[in-house]
Scaffold this motif. Sequence first.
Motif, PDB file in Angstrom:
ATOM      1  N   GLN A   3      21.908 -63.076  -7.475  1.00 19.17           N
ATOM      2  CA  GLN A   3      21.071 -63.748  -8.458  1.00 19.17           C
ATOM      3  C   GLN A   3      19.617 -63.673  -8.031  1.00 19.17           C
ATOM      4  O   GLN A   3      19.283 -63.918  -6.872  1.00 19.17           O
ATOM      5  CB  GLN A   3      21.468 -65.210  -8.627  1.00 19.17           C
ATOM      6  CG  GLN A   3      22.778 -65.420  -9.360  1.00 19.17           C
ATOM      7  CD  GLN A   3      23.020 -66.881  -9.675  1.00 19.17           C
ATOM      8  OE1 GLN A   3      22.779 -67.748  -8.838  1.00 19.17           O
ATOM      9  NE2 GLN A   3      23.489 -67.152 -10.876  1.00 19.17           N
ATOM     10  N   LEU A   4      18.766 -63.332  -8.971  1.00 20.64           N
ATOM     11  CA  LEU A   4      17.324 -63.372  -8.792  1.00 20.64           C
ATOM     12  C   LEU A   4      16.776 -64.282  -9.880  1.00 20.64           C
ATOM     13  O   LEU A   4      16.968 -64.009 -11.064  1.00 20.64           O
ATOM     14  CB  LEU A   4      16.707 -61.978  -8.905  1.00 20.64           C
ATOM     15  CG  LEU A   4      17.225 -60.909  -7.939  1.00 20.64           C
ATOM     16  CD1 LEU A   4      16.585 -59.557  -8.252  1.00 20.64           C
ATOM     17  CD2 LEU A   4      16.930 -61.307  -6.496  1.00 20.64           C
ATOM     18  N   ARG A  19       1.113 -68.586  -9.803  1.00 28.72           N
ATOM     19  CA  ARG A  19       1.931 -67.982  -8.768  1.00 28.72           C
ATOM     20  C   ARG A  19       3.376 -67.962  -9.215  1.00 28.72           C
ATOM     21  O   ARG A  19       3.979 -69.011  -9.433  1.00 28.72           O
ATOM     22  CB  ARG A  19       1.818 -68.717  -7.428  1.00 28.72           C
ATOM     23  CG  ARG A  19       2.505 -67.939  -6.291  1.00 28.72           C
ATOM     24  CD  ARG A  19       2.388 -68.597  -4.950  1.00 28.72           C
ATOM     25  NE  ARG A  19       3.281 -69.744  -4.811  1.00 28.72           N
ATOM     26  CZ  ARG A  19       3.667 -70.255  -3.654  1.00 28.72           C
ATOM     27  NH1 ARG A  19       3.221 -69.719  -2.517  1.00 28.72           N
ATOM     28  NH2 ARG A  19       4.457 -71.311  -3.623  1.00 28.72           N
ATOM     29  N   LEU A  20       3.917 -66.766  -9.351  1.00 32.50           N
ATOM     30  CA  LEU A  20       5.307 -66.594  -9.701  1.00 32.50           C
ATOM     31  C   LEU A  20       6.155 -66.541  -8.441  1.00 32.50           C
ATOM     32  O   LEU A  20       5.739 -66.002  -7.420  1.00 32.50           O
ATOM     33  CB  LEU A  20       5.518 -65.310 -10.501  1.00 32.50           C
ATOM     34  CG  LEU A  20       4.655 -65.114 -11.752  1.00 32.50           C
ATOM     35  CD1 LEU A  20       5.068 -63.839 -12.474  1.00 32.50           C
ATOM     36  CD2 LEU A  20       4.750 -66.324 -12.670  1.00 32.50           C
ATOM     37  N   SER A  21       7.349 -67.099  -8.524  1.00 28.22           N
ATOM     38  CA  SER A  21       8.294 -67.059  -7.422  1.00 28.22           C
ATOM     39  C   SER A  21       9.595 -66.437  -7.894  1.00 28.22           C
ATOM     40  O   SER A  21       9.963 -66.561  -9.057  1.00 28.22           O
ATOM     41  CB  SER A  21       8.573 -68.467  -6.885  1.00 28.22           C
ATOM     42  OG  SER A  21       7.402 -69.066  -6.374  1.00 28.22           O
ATOM     43  N   CYS A  22      10.285 -65.778  -6.993  1.00 25.68           N
ATOM     44  CA  CYS A  22      11.596 -65.210  -7.272  1.00 25.68           C
ATOM     45  C   CYS A  22      12.511 -65.559  -6.119  1.00 25.68           C
ATOM     46  O   CYS A  22      12.332 -65.053  -5.007  1.00 25.68           O
ATOM     47  CB  CYS A  22      11.499 -63.697  -7.460  1.00 25.68           C
ATOM     48  SG  CYS A  22      13.094 -62.860  -7.627  1.00 25.68           S
ATOM     49  N   ALA A  23      13.475 -66.424  -6.375  1.00 26.41           N
ATOM     50  CA  ALA A  23      14.431 -66.846  -5.366  1.00 26.41           C
ATOM     51  C   ALA A  23      15.683 -65.987  -5.461  1.00 26.41           C
ATOM     52  O   ALA A  23      16.284 -65.882  -6.533  1.00 26.41           O
ATOM     53  CB  ALA A  23      14.782 -68.316  -5.552  1.00 26.41           C
ATOM     54  N   VAL A  79      10.361 -63.948  -2.998  1.00 24.99           N
ATOM     55  CA  VAL A  79       9.221 -63.060  -3.163  1.00 24.99           C
ATOM     56  C   VAL A  79       8.274 -63.697  -4.172  1.00 24.99           C
ATOM     57  O   VAL A  79       8.718 -64.340  -5.129  1.00 24.99           O
ATOM     58  CB  VAL A  79       9.661 -61.640  -3.598  1.00 24.99           C
ATOM     59  CG1 VAL A  79      10.381 -61.671  -4.943  1.00 24.99           C
ATOM     60  CG2 VAL A  79       8.478 -60.694  -3.634  1.00 24.99           C
ATOM     61  N   TYR A  80       6.976 -63.529  -3.958  1.00 27.17           N
ATOM     62  CA  TYR A  80       5.960 -64.173  -4.777  1.00 27.17           C
ATOM     63  C   TYR A  80       5.048 -63.140  -5.431  1.00 27.17           C
ATOM     64  O   TYR A  80       4.884 -62.025  -4.942  1.00 27.17           O
ATOM     65  CB  TYR A  80       5.090 -65.096  -3.930  1.00 27.17           C
ATOM     66  CG  TYR A  80       5.853 -66.147  -3.167  1.00 27.17           C
ATOM     67  CD1 TYR A  80       6.192 -67.355  -3.761  1.00 27.17           C
ATOM     68  CD2 TYR A  80       6.233 -65.934  -1.844  1.00 27.17           C
ATOM     69  CE1 TYR A  80       6.889 -68.319  -3.055  1.00 27.17           C
ATOM     70  CE2 TYR A  80       6.928 -66.890  -1.138  1.00 27.17           C
ATOM     71  CZ  TYR A  80       7.252 -68.086  -1.749  1.00 27.17           C
ATOM     72  OH  TYR A  80       7.947 -69.045  -1.046  1.00 27.17           O
ATOM     73  N   LEU A  81       4.438 -63.552  -6.514  1.00 24.66           N
ATOM     74  CA  LEU A  81       3.370 -62.781  -7.133  1.00 24.66           C
ATOM     75  C   LEU A  81       2.230 -63.738  -7.443  1.00 24.66           C
ATOM     76  O   LEU A  81       2.318 -64.535  -8.378  1.00 24.66           O
ATOM     77  CB  LEU A  81       3.843 -62.080  -8.410  1.00 24.66           C
ATOM     78  CG  LEU A  81       2.826 -61.126  -9.040  1.00 24.66           C
ATOM     79  CD1 LEU A  81       2.589 -59.918  -8.133  1.00 24.66           C
ATOM     80  CD2 LEU A  81       3.292 -60.668 -10.422  1.00 24.66           C
TER      81      LEU A  81
END
Length: 125
Positions: A3-4, A19-23, A79-81
């Motif tokens: 899962q992302l 700020r976007l995050s992806c767990a 991971v972040y953007l």
Amino acid sequence: QVQLVESGGGLVQAGGSLRLSCAASGLAFSSRAMGWFRQVPGKPREFVAAITRSADSTLYADSVKGRLTISRDNAKNTVYLQMNNLKPEDTAVYYCAAVAPYLALGGAASRYDYWGQGTQVIVSS
């Protein structure tokens, strides 16, 4: 199961920041290079940025270089953007994705084997 899950999208005025995050879960996160894509309805999915497993190298689309920064925290499987000086043209659904094993960084969507559901970013003028 892999899962992302993206988060952090929203509505922001031009010149603002998000700020976007992806767990990530269900995969060996530290062994995977990761990337961000974006898509506008009716247009192909567009590469934004990618980062290697150890964060020793990054790759950016020319349109976002200097404004958007990809990073990762392997201890948090995230991971972040970081998105600064946003422009209306940045409006899109943003997706994070995992690079397939043994492949180097690249902008082709075919290099990525897992994708998140996306998070909406709207930049108003």
